[in-house]
Design a protein around this motif. Sequence first.
Motif, PDB file in Angstrom:
ATOM      1  N   LYS A  24       9.852   9.651  -5.200  1.00 37.96           N
ATOM      2  CA  LYS A  24      10.848   8.628  -5.526  1.00 37.96           C
ATOM      3  C   LYS A  24      11.842   8.365  -4.389  1.00 37.96           C
ATOM      4  CE  LYS A  24      10.943   8.928 -10.519  1.00 37.96           C
ATOM      5  NZ  LYS A  24      11.185  10.041 -11.417  1.00 37.96           N
ATOM      6  N   ASP A  25      12.261   9.435  -3.706  1.00 44.78           N
ATOM      7  CA  ASP A  25      13.238   9.262  -2.624  1.00 44.78           C
ATOM      8  C   ASP A  25      12.674   8.404  -1.500  1.00 44.78           C
ATOM      9  OD1 ASP A  25      14.758  10.861  -4.138  1.00 44.78           O
ATOM     10  OD2 ASP A  25      14.844  12.554  -2.732  1.00 44.78           O
ATOM     11  N   LEU A  26      11.425   8.736  -1.140  1.00 41.55           N
ATOM     12  CA  LEU A  26      10.798   7.979  -0.045  1.00 41.55           C
ATOM     13  C   LEU A  26      10.543   6.533  -0.468  1.00 41.55           C
ATOM     14  CD1 LEU A  26       8.262  10.470   1.560  1.00 41.55           C
ATOM     15  CD2 LEU A  26      10.416   9.641   2.477  1.00 41.55           C
ATOM     16  N   LEU A  27      10.182   6.356  -1.737  1.00 47.41           N
ATOM     17  CA  LEU A  27       9.932   5.008  -2.247  1.00 47.41           C
ATOM     18  C   LEU A  27      11.222   4.174  -2.154  1.00 47.41           C
ATOM     19  CD1 LEU A  27       7.949   3.072  -3.642  1.00 47.41           C
ATOM     20  CD2 LEU A  27       8.736   3.958  -5.840  1.00 47.41           C
ATOM     21  N   ALA A  28      12.325   4.784  -2.556  1.00 48.55           N
ATOM     22  CA  ALA A  28      13.615   4.078  -2.507  1.00 48.55           C
ATOM     23  C   ALA A  28      13.969   3.737  -1.058  1.00 48.55           C
ATOM     24  CB  ALA A  28      14.706   4.951  -3.136  1.00 48.55           C
ATOM     25  N   LEU A  29      13.676   4.680  -0.159  1.00 46.46           N
ATOM     26  CA  LEU A  29      13.978   4.473   1.269  1.00 46.46           C
ATOM     27  C   LEU A  29      13.191   3.283   1.816  1.00 46.46           C
ATOM     28  CD1 LEU A  29      15.402   6.203   3.650  1.00 46.46           C
ATOM     29  CD2 LEU A  29      13.056   6.779   4.242  1.00 46.46           C
TER      30      LEU A  29
ATOM     31  N   GLU B 293       0.844  -1.212   0.000  1.00 47.47           N
ATOM     32  CA  GLU B 293       0.000   0.000   0.000  1.00 47.47           C
ATOM     33  C   GLU B 293       0.868   1.246   0.000  1.00 47.47           C
ATOM     34  OE1 GLU B 293       0.068  -2.419   2.121  1.00 47.47           O
ATOM     35  OE2 GLU B 293      -1.881  -2.939   2.947  1.00 47.47           O
ATOM     36  N   LEU B 294       1.851   1.258   0.906  1.00 46.07           N
ATOM     37  CA  LEU B 294       2.712   2.435   1.037  1.00 46.07           C
ATOM     38  C   LEU B 294       3.514   2.658  -0.245  1.00 46.07           C
ATOM     39  CD1 LEU B 294       3.771   4.639   2.925  1.00 46.07           C
ATOM     40  CD2 LEU B 294       5.418   3.000   3.834  1.00 46.07           C
ATOM     41  N   GLU B 295       4.079   1.593  -0.780  1.00 46.41           N
ATOM     42  CA  GLU B 295       4.874   1.713  -2.008  1.00 46.41           C
ATOM     43  C   GLU B 295       4.014   2.224  -3.160  1.00 46.41           C
ATOM     44  OE1 GLU B 295       7.355  -1.574  -3.051  1.00 46.41           O
ATOM     45  OE2 GLU B 295       8.108  -1.787  -0.996  1.00 46.41           O
ATOM     46  N   HIS B 296       2.801   1.711  -3.236  1.00 44.49           N
ATOM     47  CA  HIS B 296       1.883   2.103  -4.294  1.00 44.49           C
ATOM     48  C   HIS B 296       1.578   3.604  -4.197  1.00 44.49           C
ATOM     49  CE1 HIS B 296      -1.141   1.555  -7.320  1.00 44.49           C
ATOM     50  NE2 HIS B 296      -2.070   2.081  -6.529  1.00 44.49           N
ATOM     51  N   LEU B 297       1.296   4.027  -2.968  1.00 50.63           N
ATOM     52  CA  LEU B 297       0.968   5.434  -2.730  1.00 50.63           C
ATOM     53  C   LEU B 297       2.152   6.342  -3.105  1.00 50.63           C
ATOM     54  CD1 LEU B 297      -1.342   7.129  -1.135  1.00 50.63           C
ATOM     55  CD2 LEU B 297       0.414   7.247   0.627  1.00 50.63           C
ATOM     56  N   LEU B 298       3.338   5.949  -2.676  1.00 46.22           N
ATOM     57  CA  LEU B 298       4.519   6.781  -2.936  1.00 46.22           C
ATOM     58  C   LEU B 298       4.830   6.821  -4.434  1.00 46.22           C
ATOM     59  CD1 LEU B 298       6.772   5.612   0.051  1.00 46.22           C
ATOM     60  CD2 LEU B 298       5.590   7.798  -0.166  1.00 46.22           C
ATOM     61  N   GLU B 299       4.589   5.689  -5.095  1.00 45.44           N
ATOM     62  CA  GLU B 299       4.843   5.604  -6.530  1.00 45.44           C
ATOM     63  C   GLU B 299       3.891   6.546  -7.276  1.00 45.44           C
ATOM     64  OE1 GLU B 299       4.903   1.539  -7.723  1.00 45.44           O
ATOM     65  OE2 GLU B 299       6.426   1.975  -9.242  1.00 45.44           O
TER      66      GLU B 299
END
Length: 294
Positions: free
Chosen positions: A85-90, A74-80
């Motif tokens: 991008k930075d937060l997704l990579a983190l 869910e979180l990855e989807h939202l960030l994407e």
Amino acid sequence: MIPKARKAVFPAAGLGTRFLPATKAQPKEMLPLVDKPLIQYGVEEAIHSGLQDIIIVTGRGKSAIEDHFDVSFELEHLLERSGKKDLLALVRGISDMIDISYVRQKEALGLGHAVLRAKELVGKEPFCVVLSDDVIDAEIPCLRQLQDVYEFYGASVVALMEVPKDMISAYGVVDAEPVDHMGQSDRLFRIRNMVEKPKVEDAPSNLAIIGRYVLTPEIFTSIEAVEPGRGGEIQLTDGLKHLLRSRPVYGYKFEGKRYDAGDKLGFLQATVEFALKRYDLGAQFRQYLKTLPL
Ligand code: G1P
């Protein structure tokens, strides 16, 4: 050839009573130092020390630890979707970090008992133990320093630190003699005896065991052989003392600064010092601290 340690065991089933009420419904391993949970500091130290497998010994109420190192769709989807991008990579970086296995310790019967729970997953090879309350800031990761000693002598090694007399009763304490090692005579010790949380008057020295160990697999048989000790618990210190009968055990006064982040004051100290060191927060935080009427 001395086999290298590949696996690190993280006992994480303790109840965290020193940090109540924060730890009533939250594992103490998940308390954040600045913005990272305590256990992640330990896991990163293990990775930077060349270890390849992590085994976390958990218990009831510790599922936040598993979730933290797992993929969060869910979180990855939202960030994407929002292009962060930075937060997704983190976030992805955490679940991609390293292989983690979990084993349950159903009852809090002591540190030795927790380590014993990892016996099957470790197998017959040397391994490390990390207590994530002990956060160690060091140029060369503390676990790496211990492994260097282990790879030289092929014997178990524990991290040591000098502590003031009035604090000694909170630790496993060693009776040890210094050994010349790599041109230094004040870092490495051959342990003669050790005692878990002695009274001040019974402490054999001011050298305390800190939560980093490299252990040979014989430790499992030793832990199995000991009776409950201090606090009615199966102690790792007692297992190591038993191991001493048949194998040498070394202690290494590591280079670096250790914080007892499982203790409220130690946690605050670590928070302030880690925040001051942060490239993105340090300068502003320092300015803020200067405005306080201390
Ligand atoms: C454990 C060990 C103790 C060691 C300490 C280091 O105690 O039993 O030997 O000195 O960690 O942090 P605990 O602090 O979990 O009671």
